[in-house]
Design an enzyme around this catalytic site. Structure first.
Site, mmCIF file in Angstrom:
data_model
loop_
_atom_site.group_PDB
_atom_site.id
_atom_site.type_symbol
_atom_site.label_atom_id
_atom_site.label_comp_id
_atom_site.label_asym_id
_atom_site.label_seq_id
_atom_site.Cartn_x
_atom_site.Cartn_y
_atom_site.Cartn_z
ATOM 1 C CB ILE A 15 -0.841 0.072 1.474
ATOM 2 C CG1 ILE A 15 -0.070 -0.055 2.105
ATOM 3 C CG2 ILE A 15 -2.339 -0.817 0.707
ATOM 4 C CD1 ILE A 15 -1.132 0.176 3.637
ATOM 5 C CG ASP A 130 10.374 12.103 7.485
ATOM 6 O OD1 ASP A 130 10.198 11.126 7.030
ATOM 7 O OD2 ASP A 130 10.289 13.386 7.019
#
Ligand SMILES: CN(C)C[C@H]1CC[C@H](N2C(=O)N(C)Cc3cnc4ccc(-c5cc(Cl)c(O)c(Cl)c5)nc4c32)CC1
Length: 330
Positions: A15, A130
């Site tokens: 995915i 991040d």
């Protein structure tokens, strides 16, 4: 797929992929529930293997309502598999794109949840490093789930600047760009400023296809404030997008910042809703029935948090309750 994975999960398609990892969707055989499995090949990882250990160690100690829960770690000779909570509502990034930009109240709803997650992560002694809309997913209730701790670090220590070689520069703090030693927690606050700007404006404050020009913009720290931004929005953005990390607001002060309090009247609840060591007795009942052992023995087993299949089954049954489903095993 090795037996350690196939015995427990029916693995389906990929995915998403992030750097050296693939994320596949899978079904947990015992419960029928969907999970996400991050697959990393040890040879392909090479010298990045320590980063995976850092991510796993961080995820072992993080349990929070706004963080995608790690369920199980499967370490085989060739690959490492991290089984995680599947988050069905897509990325915040896509949500902003579909709506062009968010109104202040909706941006505030999401941003309060991001503050909650980051305050918890920093309090546990980590920095995410991040933060960006792609790493914020929405669950079925449109609640934020923070993912991808691939660049996680202990903020107390000064960091090597991993970012410039693999993070996304548009979210990188000036001190990081400049290659100076920096504190991960302060870099996270800068990224939160970029994130809030993206939520409120629908585009990035610093953006240029030419990386050198982008770096110059970030180091300068000047960005435009479109006319639709309220005075309060401009002030909170300014407090996070300070080029000097020591002038930057801390996550503790964000908890009760006037902009964050508007229309809520209460500071952000950042503590985990899962009391340390608390175990769900209804889930323990279901599991002790299934495994044919007593509830005390079952609780003691779970309390070791081994991130093995039994532990994953416990977390998955808890997630079923969160989704309003009756926890049960097939
Ligand atoms: C762009 N990134 C660098 C990676 C990308 C990987 C797939 C992910 N995803 C998707 O792309 N969907 C389409 C749905 C989806 C649903 N649930 C997820 C649950 C967890 C994670 C996840 C991914 C990574 Cl790389 C992690 O380290 C952790 Cl802790 C968690 N990704 C999920 C995920 C979105 C981000």
């Amino acid at each position: 797929m090795p037996r350690e994975v196939c015995d427990y999960y029916q693995v389906r398609e990929t995915i998403g992929s992030g750097g050296f990892a693939q994320v596949k969707i899978a079904k947990h055989r015992l419960s029928g529930e969907t999970v996400a499995i991050k697959v990393m090949n040890k040879v392909a990882l090479g010298e990045d293997l320590p980063r995976v250990q850092r991510e796993i160690n961080a995820l072992r100690s993080l349990r929070h309502q706004h963080i995608s829960q790690m369920y199980q770690v499967i370490d085989t000779p060739d690959d490492i598999y991290i089984v995680m909570e599947y988050v069905p509502g897509g990325e915040v990034f896509d949500y902003i794109v579909t709506k062009d930009r968010l109104l202040e109240d909706e941006a505030r709803k999401f941003f309060r949840q991001v503050i909650s997650a980051i305050a918890y992560v920093h309090n546990e002694g980590f920095a995410h490093r991040d933060l960006k809309p792609e790493n914020l997913l929405l669950d079925r209730y449109q609640n934020i789930k923070l993912i991808d701790f691939g660049l996680v670090a202990k903020p107390q220590s000064l960091q090597d600047n991993l970012y410039t070689c693999c993070g996304s520069p548009a979210y990188a703090a000036p001190e990081l760009i400049a290659g100076k030693p920096y504190l991960g927690s302060k870099a996270d606050i800068w990224s939160m400023g970029i994130l809030l700007y993206a939520l409120l404006c629908g585009y990035l404050p610093f953006d240029d296809d030419n990386t050198v020009k982008l770096y110059k913009q970030i180091l300068k720290g000047e960005y435009e404030t479109p006319r639709w931004l309220s005075h309060g929005s401009i002030k909170i953005l300014d407090s996070m997008l300070q080029t000097d990390p020591n002038q930057r607001i801390t996550v503790k002060h964000l908890l009760s910042h006037p902009w964050v309090m508007t229309n809520y009247g209460v500071p952000v609840e950042w503590r985990s809703k899962y009391k340390p060591g608390s175990i769900d007795s209804e889930v323990i009942d279901v599991m002790s029935q299934y495994y044919g052992i007593g509830t005390t023995e079952m609780s003691n087993e779970i309390a070791e948090w081994k991130f093995d299949h039994v532990c994953a089954t416990y977390y998955i049954l808890c997630n079923m309750k969160y989704q309003g489903k009756r926890p049960r095993l097939l």
